[in-house]
Design a protein around this motif. Structure first.
Motif, PDB file in Angstrom:
ATOM      1  N   VAL A 193      71.916  -9.106  68.738  1.00 40.81           N
ATOM      2  CA  VAL A 193      72.694  -8.048  68.179  1.00 40.81           C
ATOM      3  C   VAL A 193      72.714  -7.307  66.864  1.00 40.81           C
ATOM      4  N   ALA A 194      72.665  -5.795  66.471  1.00 41.70           N
ATOM      5  CA  ALA A 194      72.173  -5.313  64.935  1.00 41.70           C
ATOM      6  C   ALA A 194      72.931  -5.015  65.095  1.00 41.70           C
ATOM      7  N   HIS A 195      74.047  -5.007  64.539  1.00 42.20           N
ATOM      8  CA  HIS A 195      75.347  -3.898  63.812  1.00 42.20           C
ATOM      9  C   HIS A 195      74.594  -2.863  62.650  1.00 42.20           C
ATOM     10  N   ILE A 196      74.692  -1.825  63.220  1.00 44.49           N
ATOM     11  CA  ILE A 196      74.048  -0.077  62.632  1.00 44.49           C
ATOM     12  C   ILE A 196      75.128   0.577  62.259  1.00 44.49           C
ATOM     13  N   ASP A 197      74.448   0.616  61.330  1.00 45.88           N
ATOM     14  CA  ASP A 197      75.722   1.552  60.828  1.00 45.88           C
ATOM     15  C   ASP A 197      75.592   2.872  61.007  1.00 45.88           C
ATOM     16  N   PRO A 198      76.066   4.215  62.506  1.00 49.58           N
ATOM     17  CA  PRO A 198      75.803   5.567  62.009  1.00 49.58           C
ATOM     18  C   PRO A 198      75.581   6.754  60.718  1.00 49.58           C
ATOM     19  N   LYS A 199      76.753   6.572  59.785  1.00 53.72           N
ATOM     20  CA  LYS A 199      76.469   7.429  59.376  1.00 53.72           C
ATOM     21  C   LYS A 199      75.485   7.264  58.453  1.00 53.72           C
ATOM     22  N   LYS A 200      74.435   6.130  58.414  1.00 52.96           N
ATOM     23  CA  LYS A 200      73.171   5.948  57.225  1.00 52.96           C
ATOM     24  C   LYS A 200      71.958   6.294  58.123  1.00 52.96           C
ATOM     25  N   LEU A 201      72.422   7.062  59.779  1.00 52.89           N
ATOM     26  CA  LEU A 201      71.181   6.974  61.058  1.00 52.89           C
ATOM     27  C   LEU A 201      71.851   8.691  60.311  1.00 52.89           C
ATOM     28  N   LYS A 202      72.132   9.455  60.017  1.00 52.64           N
ATOM     29  CA  LYS A 202      72.133  10.704  60.507  1.00 52.64           C
ATOM     30  C   LYS A 202      71.734  11.780  60.071  1.00 52.64           C
ATOM     31  N   LYS A 203      70.922  11.239  58.837  1.00 51.68           N
ATOM     32  CA  LYS A 203      69.597  12.223  59.270  1.00 51.68           C
ATOM     33  C   LYS A 203      68.023  11.536  59.084  1.00 51.68           C
ATOM     34  N   GLN A 204      68.617  11.077  59.858  1.00 51.20           N
ATOM     35  CA  GLN A 204      66.968  10.097  59.999  1.00 51.20           C
ATOM     36  C   GLN A 204      66.826   9.670  62.288  1.00 51.20           C
ATOM     37  N   GLN A 205      67.457  11.084  62.373  1.00 54.93           N
ATOM     38  CA  GLN A 205      66.975  11.601  64.379  1.00 54.93           C
ATOM     39  C   GLN A 205      65.924  11.676  64.410  1.00 54.93           C
ATOM     40  N   THR A 206      65.857  11.893  65.473  1.00 57.09           N
ATOM     41  CA  THR A 206      63.981  11.675  66.011  1.00 57.09           C
ATOM     42  C   THR A 206      64.341  13.666  66.086  1.00 57.09           C
ATOM     43  N   VAL A 207      63.733  14.289  66.026  1.00 60.96           N
ATOM     44  CA  VAL A 207      63.591  16.036  66.112  1.00 60.96           C
ATOM     45  C   VAL A 207      62.516  16.236  66.957  1.00 60.96           C
ATOM     46  N   ASN A 208      62.884  16.689  68.222  1.00 64.32           N
ATOM     47  CA  ASN A 208      62.554  17.322  69.265  1.00 64.32           C
ATOM     48  C   ASN A 208      62.149  18.749  69.342  1.00 64.32           C
ATOM     49  N   VAL A 209      60.624  18.939  68.930  1.00 60.34           N
ATOM     50  CA  VAL A 209      59.646  20.072  68.381  1.00 60.34           C
ATOM     51  C   VAL A 209      58.854  20.925  69.424  1.00 60.34           C
ATOM     52  N   SER A 210      59.641  22.047  69.462  1.00 58.54           N
ATOM     53  CA  SER A 210      59.640  23.064  69.748  1.00 58.54           C
ATOM     54  C   SER A 210      57.898  23.332  69.682  1.00 58.54           C
ATOM     55  N   MET A 211      57.221  23.122  71.181  1.00 54.15           N
ATOM     56  CA  MET A 211      56.037  23.652  71.112  1.00 54.15           C
ATOM     57  C   MET A 211      55.434  25.525  71.164  1.00 54.15           C
ATOM     58  N   ALA A 212      56.497  25.700  71.906  1.00 50.71           N
ATOM     59  CA  ALA A 212      56.555  26.919  72.211  1.00 50.71           C
ATOM     60  C   ALA A 212      56.046  27.792  70.930  1.00 50.71           C
ATOM     61  N   GLY A 213      55.262  28.716  71.353  1.00 51.49           N
ATOM     62  CA  GLY A 213      54.809  30.070  70.222  1.00 51.49           C
ATOM     63  C   GLY A 213      55.759  30.922  70.277  1.00 51.49           C
ATOM     64  N   CYS A 214      55.051  31.929  69.280  1.00 55.49           N
ATOM     65  CA  CYS A 214      55.716  32.975  68.053  1.00 55.49           C
ATOM     66  C   CYS A 214      55.890  33.938  69.049  1.00 55.49           C
ATOM     67  N   PRO A 215      57.520  34.372  69.088  1.00 50.03           N
ATOM     68  CA  PRO A 215      57.847  35.663  69.710  1.00 50.03           C
ATOM     69  C   PRO A 215      56.202  36.356  69.431  1.00 50.03           C
ATOM     70  N   ALA A 216      55.420  37.741  70.398  1.00 54.63           N
ATOM     71  CA  ALA A 216      55.269  38.861  69.986  1.00 54.63           C
ATOM     72  C   ALA A 216      55.189  39.639  69.093  1.00 54.63           C
ATOM     73  N   ALA A 217      54.464  40.444  68.944  1.00 57.16           N
ATOM     74  CA  ALA A 217      54.638  41.099  67.780  1.00 57.16           C
ATOM     75  C   ALA A 217      54.902  42.665  68.511  1.00 57.16           C
ATOM     76  N   PRO A 218      55.885  43.963  67.752  1.00 51.37           N
ATOM     77  CA  PRO A 218      55.858  44.944  68.994  1.00 51.37           C
ATOM     78  C   PRO A 218      54.595  45.062  68.316  1.00 51.37           C
ATOM     79  N   LEU A 219      53.962  46.100  69.040  1.00 45.22           N
ATOM     80  CA  LEU A 219      52.295  47.024  68.626  1.00 45.22           C
ATOM     81  C   LEU A 219      53.017  48.055  67.127  1.00 45.22           C
ATOM     82  N   GLY A 220      51.684  47.212  66.627  1.00 46.56           N
ATOM     83  CA  GLY A 220      51.486  47.872  65.613  1.00 46.56           C
ATOM     84  C   GLY A 220      52.087  47.123  63.860  1.00 46.56           C
ATOM     85  N   PHE A 221      53.113  45.893  64.496  1.00 46.68           N
ATOM     86  CA  PHE A 221      53.719  45.116  63.718  1.00 46.68           C
ATOM     87  C   PHE A 221      52.870  44.080  63.027  1.00 46.68           C
ATOM     88  N   SER A 222      51.855  43.475  63.570  1.00 47.58           N
ATOM     89  CA  SER A 222      50.481  42.275  63.710  1.00 47.58           C
ATOM     90  C   SER A 222      50.275  42.450  62.110  1.00 47.58           C
TER      91      SER A 222
END
Length: 265
Positions: free
Chosen positions: A52-81
């Protein structure tokens, strides 16, 4: 349990078991190949079946897995792009800027910074926000002194340090990505500001390709935030529009996040 497992595993080398465990010195060097194999066998038997590994959760606070959303950008209003030709021109200009920075990085990084330029430490998120954005933007006090007399000298502490070449040329890739993440995280909950735009453009110009996975996630987050803010603009004359379009264009067209690109109108 251990003996059952050993019985199921094929024996690769013959090991004489006549030597008693108490007669072997596990701390000393083996005297022959058979003694070496017996030592390995006995050491393996002493290992616990479950560790059993004894891990300090504080050290992993900034190293968590990030779930990346693959959704695209919101469409620009007409004439704004922007048009496709405009996007191609911005990519060309941006490429020239990157080449110039790479070519002159050693020259500019050797310049001595002024005494008032104190670079924050890598992990100082609050310090980087103050350094890049200034107290007026970071603390939301841009209108506090609107009626005051103009100051005789420019106070970079209040308005933020511009991304001078002598500054950005000193940043390592890890620092570039860290500061990008800090500023984009701030931008997620705040409005766009000119100081922010200048730093985002400069940091993107210093971001080396091929991109790390963290950089992919970071710049995609930036493009989506710009598109989301653009969708709330009421007029094409809004001064934020060109900057938002530019950042979306660079992420999508130059860094090849094509699913986030504005389609040609």
């Amino acid at each position: 349990m251990k003996s059952d497992v050993e019985d199921l595993m094929p024996r690769l080398l013959p090991v004489e078991t006549g030597t008693r465990a108490e007669d072997l010195d596990l701390d000393g060097p083996p005297r022959n190949p058979q003694e070496y194999l017996r030592q390995v066998q006995l050491e393996a038997a002493l290992c616990p079946e479950v560790v059993v590994a004894h891990i300090d959760p504080k050290k992993l606070k900034k190293q968590q897995t990030v779930n990346v959303s693959m959704a695209g950008c919101p469409a620009a209003p007409l004439g704004f792009s922007p048009s496709l030709s405009w996007q191609r021109q911005q990519v060309c200009n941006f490429s020239d800027v990157r080449q110039s920075i790479a070519k002159n990085r050693q020259h500019w990084s050797s310049h001595t910074l002024d005494d008032n330029v104190l670079m924050p430490k890598l992990t100082d998120e609050d310090g980087w926000k103050r350094f890049c954005l200034g107290e007026q933007v970071y603390l939301g006090s841009s209108s506090c002194n609107s009626g005051a007399e103009p100051e005789p000298a420019l106070d970079y502490k209040k308005v933020g340090f511009p991304p001078f070449l002598s500054i950005v040329s000193r940043l390592s890739q890890s620092t570039v990505l860290t500061v990008l993440e800090i500023l984009i995280s701030w931008f997620e909950e705040q409005d766009f500001a000119p100081q922010l735009g200048r730093w985002l453009y400069s940091l993107l110009a210093c971001l080396e390709k091929p991109l790390l996975p963290e950089a992919h996630s970071c710049i995609r987050q930036l493009a989506r935030r710009c598109a989301q803010l653009r969708s709330t603009l009421e007029t094409q004359e809004d001064e934020k529009l060109p900057a938002l379009n530019l950042l979306i264009c660079l992420v999508a067209r130059y860094f090849e996040q094509n699913d986030l690109a504005d389609p040609p109108e």
